[in-house]
Structures are given as C-alpha cells and as structure tokens.
Design an enzyme around this catalytic site. Sequence first.
Site, short mmCIF file in Angstrom:
data_model
loop_
_atom_site.label_atom_id
_atom_site.label_comp_id
_atom_site.label_asym_id
_atom_site.label_seq_id
_atom_site.Cartn_x
_atom_site.Cartn_y
_atom_site.Cartn_z
N CYS A 425 0.84 -1.20 0.00
CA CYS A 425 0.00 0.00 0.00
C CYS A 425 0.88 1.26 0.00
CB CYS A 425 -0.97 -0.03 1.18
SG CYS A 425 -2.36 1.11 1.00
N HIS A 568 -3.55 -5.05 0.18
CA HIS A 568 -2.96 -5.58 1.43
C HIS A 568 -2.99 -7.10 1.41
CE1 HIS A 568 -2.65 -1.88 3.93
NE2 HIS A 568 -3.58 -1.44 3.11
N GLU A 570 -1.58 -9.21 3.20
CA GLU A 570 -1.48 -9.85 4.53
C GLU A 570 -2.83 -10.31 5.08
OE1 GLU A 570 -1.54 -5.31 5.49
OE2 GLU A 570 -0.87 -6.65 3.89
#
Length: 615
Positions: A425, A568, A570
Amino acid sequence: GHEEPGGTAAPSPSTATTMKYVVVTGGVVSGLGKGITISSIGRLLKAAGLRVTAIKIDPYLNTDAGTMSPFEHGETFVLDDGGETDLDLGNYERFLDVTLTRDHNITTGKIYSSVIAKERRGDYLGKTVQVVPHVTDEVQAWIERVALIPTDGEAGPPDVCLVEVGGTVGDIESSVFLEAIRQFQFNCDAGDVCLVHVSLVPCLGSVGEQKTKPTQHGVKELRGLGLSPDLIICRSSTELLASTREKIGIFCQVPASRVISIHDVANIYHVPLLLLDQAVPARLRETLKLERSLECDVASWARMARAIDAHDAVVTIAIVGKYTGLQDSYLSVLKALKHAAIEADRRLEIAWIESTDLEEPSDEADDDAEESARTASSKRAAAWAALADADGVVVPGGFGSRGILGMIAAAKFCRERRKPYLGVCLGMQLAVIEYCRSVLGRPAATSAEFDDAFTPGDPPAKHHAVVFMPEVDKTKMGGTMRLGARETLLCEDAWTRRGEASIASIIYGTTEAVNERHRHRYEVNPGLVGELEKAGLRFVGRDETGDRMEIAELPRSVHPYYFGTQYHPEFKSRPQRPSPPFFGLVLAAIGRLETHFKLDAVSSNAPKKAKVSPV
C-alpha cells in the site's frame, strides 16, 4: 452503509439441526487472549468435521474500527466486503479459515444506530424505547441472523457459532451485551448455548503460588448477571495445579474437569492442542448435546506447531513503519511473515525500525539540543545498522506524512543494494516516489496525501507521483476509501514479451488475475506510468479499468525481489497457506526463490534500459 438487521423476530432455523452457540466472556483483565481461545475452540470443532462461524462483540460506540488509531486499538482488519473491523476477526479468519462479513463484528454503535433508525421509522409503535427489551432484542436478533450466514464457501448455515463478548465482565459498556446473552441463553433450548469464561490465574511470590481469588470474583460477578459458566479457561504462566483446579471448581460451582489450563506455550498454534489434551471437545459435546462424536483430526496442525519450535535457521525481516511502538498495529503483516517463514522452514526474527529514526536530523535548535542530537544520532545509527543486517525489508501501509522520508530512504537502500523489498500500500507508493526522485530525476515528486496545498477535488499537480483517486465522492473524506476484495489483472509488458516473466506471475502461479483486499484512497498517477515503465519499473498488475496500478516490481534481471502491492496481501494469509508476496519475500531473503519455483537464471535478453545505476 451498514445493512439493517431484519426485524427483531428470530429467523426460524431452516435446517433440521439447531444452531449451537459457544459464548466466550473475559474476566479480571482485558487482553487475556479470548480471541485466540475462541479461535482454538473453533479450530478443534472444525477438525471434528463441524462447520463453524464466529461473531465478535465490541462494546465501543464507534460504528466500526475504521477511524481508530492503531496505537489505541491495534490494526484495522479489512474483510472481503470492505468491513473495517477489530483485529480479532483476523484471528478467526486465520485460525478457522473462514471469510467473515462486516456484520460479524457487532458494536454498540451499530446496535444503537439500528434501534434509533427503527424508532424513527415508527417500528416500535409508540412504545417507550428502552435498553431492555429493545436494545437487548436487537443484539439477540443480530446474533441469530448473522450466525446463519455461511462463511466457509459452502451452502447452508454453519453448525456452531462462536460469540466473543469483548471487554471484561463488570465493564459498564459490556453490561448490555451480557444481559442480552442472559436472555438469549434463556430463550434457546437447553444444550444450545455453552458459556465459556476466560480468566487470569496470577502466580505470586518467589514460589509462584497460583492465586484463584481474581477468578472467583470474576465468576461471582458473572453469576450476579445471571450467567453461569459451563467451562472456565484459566490463563496462567504455568500449568494449573490439580489443587488450583479443585479450588476454582468448588468456589465457582463448576466440576474440576471443566476448569481448563491455558498456560504460556512456545507458539499460539499449540493452544488448540492444549485444549484437546484436556478433553475440551468432549466437554463441549456434553454441554451442547451434540449427537456426533467429536474426533478431532489435528495431525497436520500438530506437525506445524512442533515444526515451528524445531526451526534453527533464522530469517530476519525488518519492518520499517511509523506505528512500531505497538506491534498489534501490524499484526496481520507479522502473521503473514510468520506463515511464510514456517513454510520456508525458518524461524522468523523481526527487526522493528521506526521510520523516523532513518531520517536526517532536523536543524531545529533547543536547550537540550546537544543531548537530544546525541540520542537521535545513536538511534539513527542503530536503525541503519538493523536495516543493513536484515535479510529482507517490509514497508507496510499507513496514513499521513510522519516518517515518510525514512521509508523512502529504506526503499532506495533496498533498491540500490539489491536487498529483497516488499512495499504494501503506502510502501508501494513510496517505492514509486523514490523511483521518480532518483531515476527519473524529479526531486520534488511526492504524494498528494503529503502535499499541504492539495485539497481533495483538485486536479493532480505535476509533481504528484501518487494522486487522490477515490471510487466514490471526490469531495468527502468519509467513505472515500477503496475497501474490500478486488480483482487485480496481471498484464503483459515489455519484459514479458521479451521472455522475462513477472515476479507476480511466478509467486501467484497465474498469468490471469488475483483477488486481494484493499484499504486506500491514493493511487499511482496513471499519467506517469509510461515514463516509469520506460525507466525500468514494471506495472504488471492493474484493476479492470487499467487505470489503477496494483503491482509494481523491478525485473529479476535487475533486482532479486523488489515488489510493491497497492492492496494488502497480509489480510488473506493463512497458516499452511501463506500470502504469495510475503512468501516470495522470505524465499528471496534466504536465496531460495529460484529453487523453490524452479526458475532458470534470468535470461540475458532482459532490456538493457532497466539497469539502474546507484544514484
């Protein structure tokens, strides 16, 4: 907007089996690990073949976690539907491998908004609207409605719904929810609700005597609210002694076999195994009157938990961020790195680097100037040493301009020294800004986000390498975030046509599209993309329109792993199924990217243009 829950009447279960509920409350202190406890219970139920879902109740008045500071509440976890929620929903998704919705996070704000909207519509027919029954009914209806939503990709409602009541028993703000749970338990059939209370058993004195009084008081308070726990789970630094269990059992009116010890373990993946050793599935089966036997198949999970302890070889990853003071601010990034390291047979060590420590000292003079300059100088030396020593670097997401120069310096250092780099990001945007400054020779390049002269709605300025591109209204700040799961299309570029596959296509194992979650309102300036690509930066992932840049990377002939994502990754990482960008970073950091993906050494017909000389 947040959907209104349907009327207050409970939905009639359409299936032959009734929904079973496991409700978890916490006592004594917050932060005991209710989230991990409930996730571990869910993991065992799932291992026994039951379909599981989870709801988190947060007693704060915010509608969601989107506007809270990471320092205050840890990271904001983003769901597929764009819901911004408490990080516990991340624990549920990772442990249970489910996909939750924004409605799986109940907050006081959502409940009151819904009740007030109904009152304004006249749904309550001229009655005095009160906490009991109107607010408590709303909570119960919400739980019953959301419990039926399938979260594992299969059709039909789940078998068991886990409900975590945030906060601590005795808090003023969670009392409404506990009253709702009391009524809920009363309204359900016997054997449909199992109440689990998580408490603390501190060890005091030089001999570490286990103290039961805090647990006694917590359970006494819970019983005063009309709730009697079926299981008491005790957090302690050491395993509960038989005498401690007996004592808690007598004073709290629970059989000693239902007093469960969760003591400190080497890693959290041992917690489900601890619960299994103490026959928790059997206890749940008794309480919930389940007909099927709960034989839990945890073999591969146990192998993973043990393997983590056995890893000797270390991989050190630096996280260069601006909220490093509270590690929960980057919880999902940390978990994604852990999942990747486990898969790569490495023990993960994190070097936390506060990005401001990498910046050049400012010239401001003050009385303590000399002293503070010395401190800053030693901090700076330590930060740069940590960055140089790391095997790989992550620059995660964030908002605002503080610490930006430090992150840009880290991106430049990794690019020039060929150190594996993953920008997420903000981390990708800063890698692009750094490339504009160093390679395109535009020292003023920056993001509209850091430009004080910029107001949302203005056209992008010439020096804005990153611009304001919300999907919705350009003039309003609230709701302008691009949130939730989106498709990123992997596209061909000059290098692909010359035969050099993109890192993205290698790590994701596809040349089509990837689905990842977003949380941002700024994008790489589409007007600069042509120039950046000519200068050697690859934009190999874009959205459906082709205007939004989603993935930026350097060719492998230039850099072993320089990779940035606007999304993102994750948030979708799982134990035993790590997020590809993080797995790629860890593999590159230990020099195993080529061997793992069976890649040839990069062909020499890579574009000569892309060779980047240190600036």
